[in-house]
Design a protein around this motif. Structure first.
Motif, PDB file in Angstrom:
ATOM      1  N   THR A 193      52.646  30.442  70.662  1.00 46.63           N
ATOM      2  CA  THR A 193      52.877  29.396  71.672  1.00 46.63           C
ATOM      3  C   THR A 193      53.271  29.978  73.013  1.00 46.63           C
ATOM      4  N   ASN A 194      53.861  31.184  73.007  1.00 46.11           N
ATOM      5  CA  ASN A 194      54.280  31.820  74.258  1.00 46.11           C
ATOM      6  C   ASN A 194      53.964  33.306  74.214  1.00 46.11           C
ATOM      7  N   LEU A 195      53.608  33.868  75.368  1.00 49.49           N
ATOM      8  CA  LEU A 195      53.368  35.302  75.459  1.00 49.49           C
ATOM      9  C   LEU A 195      54.710  36.026  75.423  1.00 49.49           C
ATOM     10  N   PRO A 196      54.913  36.974  74.488  1.00 50.42           N
ATOM     11  CA  PRO A 196      56.206  37.667  74.402  1.00 50.42           C
ATOM     12  C   PRO A 196      56.371  38.705  75.509  1.00 50.42           C
ATOM     13  N   ALA A 197      57.614  39.101  75.750  1.00 49.19           N
ATOM     14  CA  ALA A 197      57.895  40.122  76.767  1.00 49.19           C
ATOM     15  C   ALA A 197      57.540  41.519  76.273  1.00 49.19           C
ATOM     16  N   ASP A 198      57.617  41.744  74.962  1.00 46.08           N
ATOM     17  CA  ASP A 198      57.300  43.036  74.365  1.00 46.08           C
ATOM     18  C   ASP A 198      56.137  42.858  73.390  1.00 46.08           C
ATOM     19  N   PRO A 199      55.461  43.959  73.045  1.00 43.17           N
ATOM     20  CA  PRO A 199      54.313  43.838  72.151  1.00 43.17           C
ATOM     21  C   PRO A 199      54.673  43.194  70.813  1.00 43.17           C
ATOM     22  N   SER A 200      53.881  42.214  70.401  1.00 44.92           N
ATOM     23  CA  SER A 200      54.012  41.633  69.064  1.00 44.92           C
ATOM     24  C   SER A 200      53.251  42.467  68.044  1.00 44.92           C
ATOM     25  N   ILE A 201      52.236  43.224  68.519  1.00 37.46           N
ATOM     26  CA  ILE A 201      51.486  44.154  67.677  1.00 37.46           C
ATOM     27  C   ILE A 201      51.406  45.488  68.418  1.00 37.46           C
ATOM     28  N   TYR A 202      51.936  46.541  67.807  1.00 35.18           N
ATOM     29  CA  TYR A 202      52.007  47.855  68.433  1.00 35.18           C
ATOM     30  C   TYR A 202      51.452  48.865  67.433  1.00 35.18           C
ATOM     31  N   ILE A 203      50.370  49.526  67.828  1.00 40.64           N
ATOM     32  CA  ILE A 203      49.721  50.469  66.929  1.00 40.64           C
ATOM     33  C   ILE A 203      49.696  51.853  67.568  1.00 40.64           C
ATOM     34  N   LYS A 204      50.246  52.819  66.836  1.00 39.37           N
ATOM     35  CA  LYS A 204      50.154  54.218  67.227  1.00 39.37           C
ATOM     36  C   LYS A 204      49.083  54.878  66.353  1.00 39.37           C
ATOM     37  N   GLY A 205      47.866  54.963  66.903  1.00 42.91           N
ATOM     38  CA  GLY A 205      46.750  55.496  66.139  1.00 42.91           C
ATOM     39  C   GLY A 205      46.821  57.000  65.992  1.00 42.91           C
ATOM     40  N   GLU A 206      45.996  57.522  65.109  1.00 45.06           N
ATOM     41  CA  GLU A 206      45.892  58.960  64.897  1.00 45.06           C
ATOM     42  C   GLU A 206      44.429  59.349  64.807  1.00 45.06           C
ATOM     43  N   ASN A 207      44.062  60.433  65.487  1.00 42.29           N
ATOM     44  CA  ASN A 207      42.695  60.959  65.442  1.00 42.29           C
ATOM     45  C   ASN A 207      41.667  59.899  65.826  1.00 42.29           C
ATOM     46  N   GLY A 208      42.020  59.100  66.823  1.00 43.46           N
ATOM     47  CA  GLY A 208      41.090  58.088  67.298  1.00 43.46           C
ATOM     48  C   GLY A 208      40.886  56.923  66.359  1.00 43.46           C
ATOM     49  N   LYS A 209      41.818  56.712  65.422  1.00 42.82           N
ATOM     50  CA  LYS A 209      41.723  55.601  64.478  1.00 42.82           C
ATOM     51  C   LYS A 209      42.882  54.631  64.686  1.00 42.82           C
ATOM     52  N   HIS A 213      49.056  36.700  72.166  1.00 44.75           N
ATOM     53  CA  HIS A 213      49.674  37.883  71.570  1.00 44.75           C
ATOM     54  C   HIS A 213      49.692  39.019  72.586  1.00 44.75           C
ATOM     55  N   TYR A 214      50.648  39.902  72.429  1.00 41.56           N
ATOM     56  CA  TYR A 214      50.793  41.089  73.253  1.00 41.56           C
ATOM     57  C   TYR A 214      50.508  42.279  72.341  1.00 41.56           C
ATOM     58  N   ILE A 215      49.385  42.935  72.565  1.00 47.99           N
ATOM     59  CA  ILE A 215      48.960  44.023  71.696  1.00 47.99           C
ATOM     60  C   ILE A 215      48.960  45.335  72.467  1.00 47.99           C
ATOM     61  N   LYS A 216      49.550  46.354  71.873  1.00 51.38           N
ATOM     62  CA  LYS A 216      49.591  47.687  72.459  1.00 51.38           C
ATOM     63  C   LYS A 216      48.996  48.673  71.461  1.00 51.38           C
ATOM     64  N   VAL A 217      47.977  49.399  71.906  1.00 56.84           N
ATOM     65  CA  VAL A 217      47.316  50.382  71.044  1.00 56.84           C
ATOM     66  C   VAL A 217      47.321  51.728  71.755  1.00 56.84           C
ATOM     67  N   GLU A 218      47.912  52.731  71.105  1.00 59.88           N
ATOM     68  CA  GLU A 218      47.946  54.088  71.650  1.00 59.88           C
ATOM     69  C   GLU A 218      47.089  54.999  70.793  1.00 59.88           C
ATOM     70  N   ASN A 219      46.139  55.681  71.445  1.00 60.21           N
ATOM     71  CA  ASN A 219      45.302  56.686  70.780  1.00 60.21           C
ATOM     72  C   ASN A 219      44.560  56.118  69.578  1.00 60.21           C
ATOM     73  N   GLY A 220      44.225  54.847  69.648  1.00 59.79           N
ATOM     74  CA  GLY A 220      43.501  54.211  68.562  1.00 59.79           C
ATOM     75  C   GLY A 220      42.016  54.125  68.833  1.00 59.79           C
ATOM     76  N   GLY A 242      43.616  55.515  75.281  1.00 57.08           N
ATOM     77  CA  GLY A 242      42.756  56.287  74.397  1.00 57.08           C
ATOM     78  C   GLY A 242      41.447  56.617  75.055  1.00 57.08           C
ATOM     79  N   ASN A 243      40.490  57.048  74.242  1.00 50.84           N
ATOM     80  CA  ASN A 243      39.179  57.441  74.750  1.00 50.84           C
ATOM     81  C   ASN A 243      38.095  56.427  74.412  1.00 50.84           C
ATOM     82  N   GLY A 244      38.469  55.284  73.853  1.00 48.63           N
ATOM     83  CA  GLY A 244      37.488  54.313  73.427  1.00 48.63           C
ATOM     84  C   GLY A 244      37.563  53.022  74.217  1.00 48.63           C
ATOM     85  N   TYR A 245      37.139  51.943  73.564  1.00 55.36           N
ATOM     86  CA  TYR A 245      37.085  50.635  74.188  1.00 55.36           C
ATOM     87  C   TYR A 245      38.382  49.865  73.935  1.00 55.36           C
TER      88      TYR A 245
END
Length: 552
Positions: free
Chosen positions: A413-429, A446-453, A481-484
């Motif tokens: 219902t509301n955009l959060p101030a911090d990521p609701s989904i946070y992914i620390k990927g490895e080897n581009g995954k 949703h607030y999504i943060k993806v690092e190196n995924g 990251g290096n992808g999309y």
């Protein structure tokens, strides 16, 4: 017999008839070595005098013991039609060593009075033989009314297919029984069972008020063992509470298998940990399972499923014509390859309370997890309180995966101030949201943060009737990251209206196919793309022919 070895030729070692109090005393050891033999037959026949208060007066039990037993009776509400009470306590050691043996077999009789029957264990009872059973509740008339079975000692289901407590046969609708665990129960045999309430067909429908109250959890340690098999069409007591600690391969906490459109109702607390693998907190095959909040007098305040350790375990697995309504907390706190909910074959899972995986404060990013997974036409996972959802994932994880027309509904219902989904990927995954072959994920705000995924949002393919779709409108995205950040194969769609994309590293926002009649990424004037690195590519232009460059 006072001691020694006895070769018993009768069907039962003894029956409980006219004696108001009896026991196997401390130091007594009984080894049941005869296949198919039953140690005790509770015929629920005969006349007894007095009640638990009289057993305190004559010195059979203490006042504290009476208080404990009466507490079970008060909570269950199970009481005979007069004030007389029979009590049997095991204080010794009983071993069911042979195949198909039974510790206590309950029947009923037309000449029995309508007393309350207490069968308690303070000692150790081990079902070691294949298909052996500790308590078999099987009334064969409509006379006797009230039974309370309790464990304050140790019970073990060690044999293959062995059972701690089961209720079956034709007259389950004529009286009520409670099974209470206030001690230690271990189910270590392969395919062994803690509690089973079998289907109506071939037996009978339970009366209102049959109770399972596991004040202390049953430990599941056997391969393919099960804690609570719910099959009867009237498992309806709102005071039901089951608790299981799973440390096994392919074990199941609750098997929901109610025939037809029946419903089973219970509160539950399930932990999956240790070296468990391929185990399930709940496996719903058919019917509806209502996982409710615990009753106020049960000793618990909330239902929950926690995946603490192990690998490739599932909190809730549903298939076919089944629905799970879980009014409790679901979470992943450890292990690898874990799933909170997996809906298949048109089933529905409703997560009504907090849904979490990992923890940011302790930097616990759980590895290779897929918390939400829906696959198959009509399969749905509904996150009813999506503002509570917080996923902290690592490695090759995907926060939500919908494929083959499966649907995941998790709009905030509301955009959060911090990521609701946070992914620390490895080897581009590592993927935030993934829809495939007609899968649909509704994940607004949703607030999504993806690092190196691999990719933050991926929507590819279609099925015969639907395109894959992710609704991320009003959301916020950070991708490093290096992808999309957002990927489509041209068939799958992503709704980015009023969304904000923040790009870092050598990332690309998404493709723009200038030769396509419609674009799979839906934008509007509220869509924002913010570039935070020199190496970012905002738009990767495909089929970009005949362009004119203006300016610099």
């Amino acid at each position: 017999p006072s001691n020694g070895n006895y070769n018993i030729g009768q069907q039962f070692f003894h029956t409980l008839l006219n004696v108001p109090y009896s026991e196997y005393s401390n130091g007594v050891v009984i080894n049941n070595n005869r296949a198919g033999f039953t140690l005790i037959n509770l015929e629920t026949e005969g006349q007894v005098s007095g009640n638990l208060a009289n057993r305190v007066s004559d010195g059979s039990i203490t006042e504290d013991k009476k208080t404990i037993l009466k507490g079970y009776q008060t909570y269950s509400g199970i009481k005979g039609e007069d004030n007389t009470e029979l009590l049997f306590i095991n204080k010794g050691t009983v071993n069911l060593n042979a195949k198909n043996t039974t510790y206590l077999f309950t029947t009923s009789h037309t000449s029995g009075n309508l007393r309350t029957n207490y069968i308690d264990n303070e000692g150790t009872i081990s079902a070691k033989g294949e298909n052996s059973i500790i308590i078999k509740h099987s009334p064969d008339t409509n006379q006797a009314k009230a039974w309370i079975y309790s464990n304050n000692g140790i019970m073990k289901a060690e044999g293959k297919g062995s059972i701690v407590y089961g209720a079956a046969y034709n007259y389950l609708g004529s009286g009520r029984a409670a099974f209470v665990n206030d001690g230690t129960i271990e189910v270590s045999g392969e395919e062994a069972i803690g509690v089973i309430l079998p289907r109506k067909t071939g037996n009978s429908e339970l009366a209102n008020g049959h109770l399972v109250w596991l004040k202390k959890p049953i430990s599941l340690k056997g391969k393919k063992s099960m804690g609570f098999v719910a099959q009867n069409t009237n498992i309806s007591n709102e005071k039901n509470l089951v608790k299981f600690n799973i440390d096994a391969e392919k074990a199941i906490g609750i098997l929901q298998d109610v025939e037809g459109a029946g419903t089973a109702k219970t509160a539950g607390k399930i932990e999956i940990g240790g070296n468990s693998s391929g185990s399930m907190g709940i496996y719903a095959k058919q019917g509806t399972l209502e996982l409710i909040k615990p009753h106020g007098d049960s000793g618990e305040t909330e239902s929950s499923i926690e995946l603490k350790a192990g690998s490739n375990n599932i909190g809730i697995f549903a298939k076919g014509a089944s629905t799970v309504n879980f009014d409790g907390i679901t979470k992943i706190t450890g292990g690898k390859g874990q799933k909170i909910a997996l809906a298949t074959e048109g089933s529905t899972i409703n997560l009504k309370n907090t849904v979490t995986a990992g923890d940011k404060i302790t930097s616990n990013f759980v590895k290779d997890a897929v918390p939400l997974y829906a696959t198959g036409t009509g399969s749905k996972i509904n996150v009813v309180t999506p503002d509570s959802l917080k996923f902290y994932l690592g490695g090759n994880s995907t926060a939500a995966y919908a494929k083959d027309a499966g649907i995941i509904n998790m709009n905030r219902t509301n955009l959060p101030a911090d990521p609701s989904i946070y992914i620390k990927g490895e080897n581009g995954k590592g993927i935030g949201l993934f829809s495939k072959d007609g899968g649909v994920i509704n994940a607004q705000k949703h607030y999504i943060k993806v690092e190196n995924g691999s990719v933050a949002l991926s929507s590819i393919g279609a099925n015969a009737t639907n395109k894959s779709n992710i609704d991320f409108s009003g959301g916020k995205l950070e991708y490093t990251g290096n992808g999309y950040a957002v990927y489509s194969d041209g068939k799958g769609e992503v709704d980015l209206k009023d969304a904000e994309l923040n790009l870092y590293g050598s990332s690309t926002a998404f493709d723009v196919d200038l030769g396509a009649s419609t674009l799979p990424t839906k934008l509007n004037s509220g869509t924002k793309i913010k570039v935070h690195s020199d190496n970012v590519i905002a738009f990767n232009l495909k089929r970009a022919t005949g362009l004119t460059t203006v300016g610099g």
